[in-house]
Design a protein around this motif. Structure first.
Motif, PDB file in Angstrom:
ATOM      1  N   ARG A 130      -8.211  -7.842   3.185  1.00  0.00           N
ATOM      2  CA  ARG A 130      -8.803  -6.723   2.457  1.00  0.00           C
ATOM      3  C   ARG A 130      -7.707  -5.875   1.845  1.00  0.00           C
ATOM      4  O   ARG A 130      -6.760  -5.481   2.534  1.00  0.00           O
ATOM      5  CB  ARG A 130      -9.648  -5.868   3.412  1.00  0.00           C
ATOM      6  CG  ARG A 130     -10.110  -4.552   2.822  1.00  0.00           C
ATOM      7  CD  ARG A 130     -10.725  -3.664   3.885  1.00  0.00           C
ATOM      8  NE  ARG A 130     -10.945  -2.305   3.407  1.00  0.00           N
ATOM      9  CZ  ARG A 130     -11.308  -1.277   4.181  1.00  0.00           C
ATOM     10  NH1 ARG A 130     -11.496  -1.463   5.473  1.00  0.00           N
ATOM     11  NH2 ARG A 130     -11.487  -0.076   3.669  1.00  0.00           N
ATOM     12  N   ASP A 131      -7.821  -5.606   0.563  1.00  0.00           N
ATOM     13  CA  ASP A 131      -6.845  -4.772  -0.126  1.00  0.00           C
ATOM     14  C   ASP A 131      -7.260  -3.310  -0.016  1.00  0.00           C
ATOM     15  O   ASP A 131      -8.277  -2.899  -0.578  1.00  0.00           O
ATOM     16  CB  ASP A 131      -6.744  -5.192  -1.596  1.00  0.00           C
ATOM     17  CG  ASP A 131      -5.721  -4.380  -2.375  1.00  0.00           C
ATOM     18  OD1 ASP A 131      -4.939  -3.641  -1.720  1.00  0.00           O
ATOM     19  OD2 ASP A 131      -5.693  -4.493  -3.605  1.00  0.00           O
ATOM     20  N   PHE A 132      -6.471  -2.507   0.696  1.00  0.00           N
ATOM     21  CA  PHE A 132      -6.769  -1.090   0.868  1.00  0.00           C
ATOM     22  C   PHE A 132      -6.340  -0.255  -0.334  1.00  0.00           C
ATOM     23  O   PHE A 132      -6.715   0.906  -0.449  1.00  0.00           O
ATOM     24  CB  PHE A 132      -6.068  -0.551   2.124  1.00  0.00           C
ATOM     25  CG  PHE A 132      -6.736  -0.928   3.416  1.00  0.00           C
ATOM     26  CD1 PHE A 132      -7.484  -0.008   4.124  1.00  0.00           C
ATOM     27  CD2 PHE A 132      -6.617  -2.213   3.930  1.00  0.00           C
ATOM     28  CE1 PHE A 132      -8.093  -0.347   5.328  1.00  0.00           C
ATOM     29  CE2 PHE A 132      -7.213  -2.570   5.126  1.00  0.00           C
ATOM     30  CZ  PHE A 132      -7.964  -1.637   5.830  1.00  0.00           C
ATOM     31  N   GLY A 171      -3.272  -7.292   0.253  1.00  0.00           N
ATOM     32  CA  GLY A 171      -2.605  -6.108  -0.267  1.00  0.00           C
ATOM     33  C   GLY A 171      -1.495  -6.464  -1.232  1.00  0.00           C
ATOM     34  O   GLY A 171      -1.324  -5.824  -2.280  1.00  0.00           O
ATOM     35  N   ASP A 180      -4.237  -5.478   6.037  1.00  0.00           N
ATOM     36  CA  ASP A 180      -4.620  -5.839   4.674  1.00  0.00           C
ATOM     37  C   ASP A 180      -4.411  -7.329   4.385  1.00  0.00           C
ATOM     38  O   ASP A 180      -4.089  -7.728   3.277  1.00  0.00           O
ATOM     39  CB  ASP A 180      -3.862  -4.983   3.657  1.00  0.00           C
ATOM     40  CG  ASP A 180      -2.348  -5.044   3.825  1.00  0.00           C
ATOM     41  OD1 ASP A 180      -1.876  -5.620   4.826  1.00  0.00           O
ATOM     42  OD2 ASP A 180      -1.643  -4.527   2.955  1.00  0.00           O
ATOM     43  N   GLY A 232       0.829  -1.210   0.000  1.00  0.00           N
ATOM     44  CA  GLY A 232       0.000   0.000   0.000  1.00  0.00           C
ATOM     45  C   GLY A 232       0.861   1.256   0.000  1.00  0.00           C
ATOM     46  O   GLY A 232       2.079   1.197   0.172  1.00  0.00           O
TER      47      GLY A 232
END
Length: 340
Positions: free
Chosen positions: A288-290, A42, A285, A16
């Motif tokens: 979940r991919d921020f 991520g 992450d 990220g």
């Protein structure tokens, strides 16, 4: 930037923010990019974007504060991508809180990741680069490597430490006549996901101190530094330049200014969600991919005239010289007309 074509690049903290934007930018120039971070989701998202930009990606989940795991990752990189040409240290974690509210183990964790992670990455990269008789190490720093601010004592301490150890290393490499180069890039406030996952004890939501820049601006600074590591340090953003110059001249005045303004400027009006993700001990992450950007797109600059000027010293000096000569000639002609 053809310098990076078919080169092997390592970027830590690549899932990220600045690390991810940097990895994508290297990929755009045809590099093979090893992406190191903890969060699987991520990393997967970043690897897809690197490959979509035209590069080759190798994603490895690793905690940079674990020397042995990081060393094993470097060995895998060289086996699969080839000898490491450039290593970029970006990975960090932090705590937003007054110093008195940070627990000892939290302070140690920030130091282990945000400082020793850089030290370990540099050790591992340097060991391999010396064997190949080439290479560049880029330390992604911050204006906070020179100027501490309230509510971020652990992070500021780590950045100051990186500054000191990198200067020592640079002197040693120069003494040895080593072909391995090291340089540092000092960053401004950047629109990264960290403000959505950093451990915070602030009453309101955390924010970067304006003005805010997009991660791609930071990435351009990193790539230029990697291509031109002869310069010991680069500054990104007019706010970084202004902060460092002001701190060199009047640090006591900045102490008082930040005591008055530094708390409010790092918080948004909205109350902090007590359930927001925290990435201090575990990656936020993982599932979940921020993405690359944080929550401040509408307030972030995609360009930096200061950065362009920093990268084009010759052009700027030539233009300034031409302006001075032009004014001198104009003044001489004017005096001639008036007979003075």
């Amino acid at each position: 930037m053809n310098t990076f074509k078919e080169k092997t690049i390592v970027v830590t903290g690549a899932s990220g923010g600045i690390g991810r934007a940097t990895a994508i930018a290297f990929g755009r120039h045809g590099a093979s990019v090893a992406l190191l971070a903890r969060g699987e989701a991520g990393l997967a998202g970043a690897a897809k974007e690197v490959e979509g930009s035209g590069g080759r990606a190798l994603a490895i989940a690793v905690d940079t504060s674990d020397y042995d795991a990081l060393d094993a990752a470097a060995s895998r990189i060289e086996q699969e991508l080839g000898p490491i040409d450039i290593w970029v240290n970006v990975a960090f974690t932090s705590v937003f809180a007054p110093f008195a509210e940070i627990k000892p183990q939290e302070y140690k964790r920030v130091t282990d990741v945000s400082y020793l992670g850089y030290v370990y990455g540099t050790m591992i990269a340097l060991d391999r680069m010396k064997k190949h008789n080439r290479g560049t190490i880029v330390q992604v720093g911050s204006a906070l490597a020179y100027r501490g601010i309230p509510l971020q004592s652990a992070y500021c301490g780590a950045k100051h430490a990186i500054q000191g150890f990198n200067e020592s290393l640079r002197c040693e490499l120069l003494h040895d006549g080593s072909p391995v180069k090291t340089t540092m890039v000092q960053m401004p406030a950047v629109n990264t996901p960290q403000f959505s996952w950093v451990l915070s004890r602030l009453p309101n939501k955390a924010q970067p101190v304006p003005p805010i820049y997009q991660p791609e601006v930071a990435a351009r600074g990193v790539l230029f530094a990697a291509a031109h590591p002869q310069r010991r340090e680069y500054w990104v953003g007019a706010s970084t330049a202004a902060t460092l110059m002001a701190n060199a001249v009047a640090p006591g005045l900045l102490d008082r200014y930040l005591a008055r303004k530094g708390f409010a400027s790092q918080q948004r009006p909205q109350s902090r969600d007590p359930e927001q993700p925290v990435n201090l001990w575990e990656p936020a992450d993982e599932d979940r991919d921020f993405g690359t950007h944080g929550a401040f797109d509408a307030r972030s600059a995609a360009r930096s005239p200061q950065l362009w000027a920093s990268h084009h010293h010759g052009t700027v000096l030539a233009a300034a010289g031409a302006t001075v000569l032009g004014l001198w000639a104009f003044g001489g002609a004017l005096l001639g007309r008036t007979g003075r």
